[in-house]
Motif scaffolding. Structure first.
Motif: not given
Length: 342
Positions: A124-128, A151-156
């Motif tokens: 989601t944009p909120a996480l960024r 880099r954002g959420n690289a987990y996925a």
């Protein structure tokens, strides 16, 4: 290398191969696309089937390595259970693929499964926005903050799929694998409810990332819980592991299996005592940002991936000292955090 431990003499198994370390316990090593270039996984004989402990990161190379293991060391026998020590991609990234292939169940702790599911789905944009705010408050410059935000959420990328159900593991649970009973010992800090497996009958501790022979496990604060005190959780986990016999063969997720459990725990505690003292001295001399403490603790060039862990570890030490009442944190008009001695 640690002076308190004795590494086994066996060289690591080559890709797709396995080494027998104890009756029913086999060592497999899979490649990783990072500076830390491997992860150890474990095959446990489970009657006519296998229990697999950890999975490797999701990649075609890891899948090919597993295919070689299926045909070779596993002798064509199926896996009945995939047990993940914790939620990090190199430990659970191929869980969905393995579970689907063998119609096997995923076993892990509740917190690890929930966090894996959350991070796998949260783009989601909120996480960024929270990531940008977090690294800006930490005092990183605009270029570093932008790189980490992008880099954002690289987990996925390392965990593109996860089983939709799991079997819960808790502290002191007994897990029957083959003709042996393994005891669950949980620990925090590196991850919230990390699962270790101890079997005194086999003389083995599967330690995951809680205890490593050559490096200190990363203990970090992240953007989704900026006030966390993971160091206290890590110390609590080490205390539980110290209750195990010292003569167990420790099977770490990275590096070579070793003897010397209690001595290595002492070294890890001493390492963090030194780090906390360094941080305290710096904050006593002048107010420090998280970025300042990152540069104090990590005096080498860091790429974006490494920087995220270094900042998280620096903040873990600062937050621990705040919780202990030795430091206070203030926020300036720009939203940047400053830490100084009380």
């Amino acid at each position: 290398m640690s002076a308190a431990i004795r590494l086994i003499s066996s060289a690591p198994p080559s890709e797709g191969k396995a080494h027998r370390l104890a009756p029913g316990v086999h060592w497999v090593r899979h490649p990783l696309p990072f500076a830390l270039d491997h992860v150890n996984v474990w095959l446990l004989e489970d009657g006519a089937t296998w229990t697999l402990v950890d999975t490797g990161v999701h990649s075609s190379r890891s899948q090919s390595a597993w295919e070689a293991v299926f045909a070779g060391p596993m002798q064509g026998r199926p896996a009945s259970r995939v047990l993940a020590t914790h939620f990090h991609p190199d430990h659970i990234g191929l869980a969905a693929w393995l579970c689907q292939r063998f119609s096997a169940d995923l076993w892990t702790s509740r917190t690890e499964w929930l966090l894996a599911r959350l991070l796998h789905q949260d783009q989601t944009p909120a996480l960024r926005d929270e990531i940008r705010t977090f690294y800006s408050a930490a005092g990183l410059d605009d270029e570093q903050t932008q790189a980490l935000t992008e880099r954002g959420n690289a987990y996925a990328r390392g965990v593109p799929a996860l089983p939709a159900r799991y079997h819960r593991l808790r502290q002191d649970d007994g897990v029957r694998i083959g003709d042996r009973l393994w005891r669950v010992v949980t620990g925090g800090g590196h991850s919230p409810e990390h699962v270790c497996l101890a079997c005194e009958d086999a003389g083995v501790l599967i330690a995951g990332d809680m205890i490593l022979p050559g490096i200190s496990p990363n203990v970090s604060v992240w953007a989704n819980e900026p006030d966390a005190d993971p160091l206290s959780e890590f110390f609590d986990g080490l205390s539980r592991l110290r209750g195990l016999p010292d003569d167990l063969l420790v099977l770490p997720s990275h590096g070579i299996p070793f003897h010397g459990l209690h001595g290595r725990i002492d070294e890890l505690l001493h390492h963090h005592e030194i780090r906390l003292s360094e941080v305290m001295d710096a904050c006593a001399a002048a107010p420090q940002s998280v970025g300042d403490i990152t540069r104090l603790l990590f005096r080498r060039p860091l790429d974006t991936h490494q920087l995220s862990f270094a900042v998280g570890e620096a903040l873990a030490h600062l937050n621990h000292l705040v919780v202990q009442g030795q430091l206070r944190r203030e926020t300036d008009a720009a939203g940047r955090w400053w830490f100084q001695r009380r």
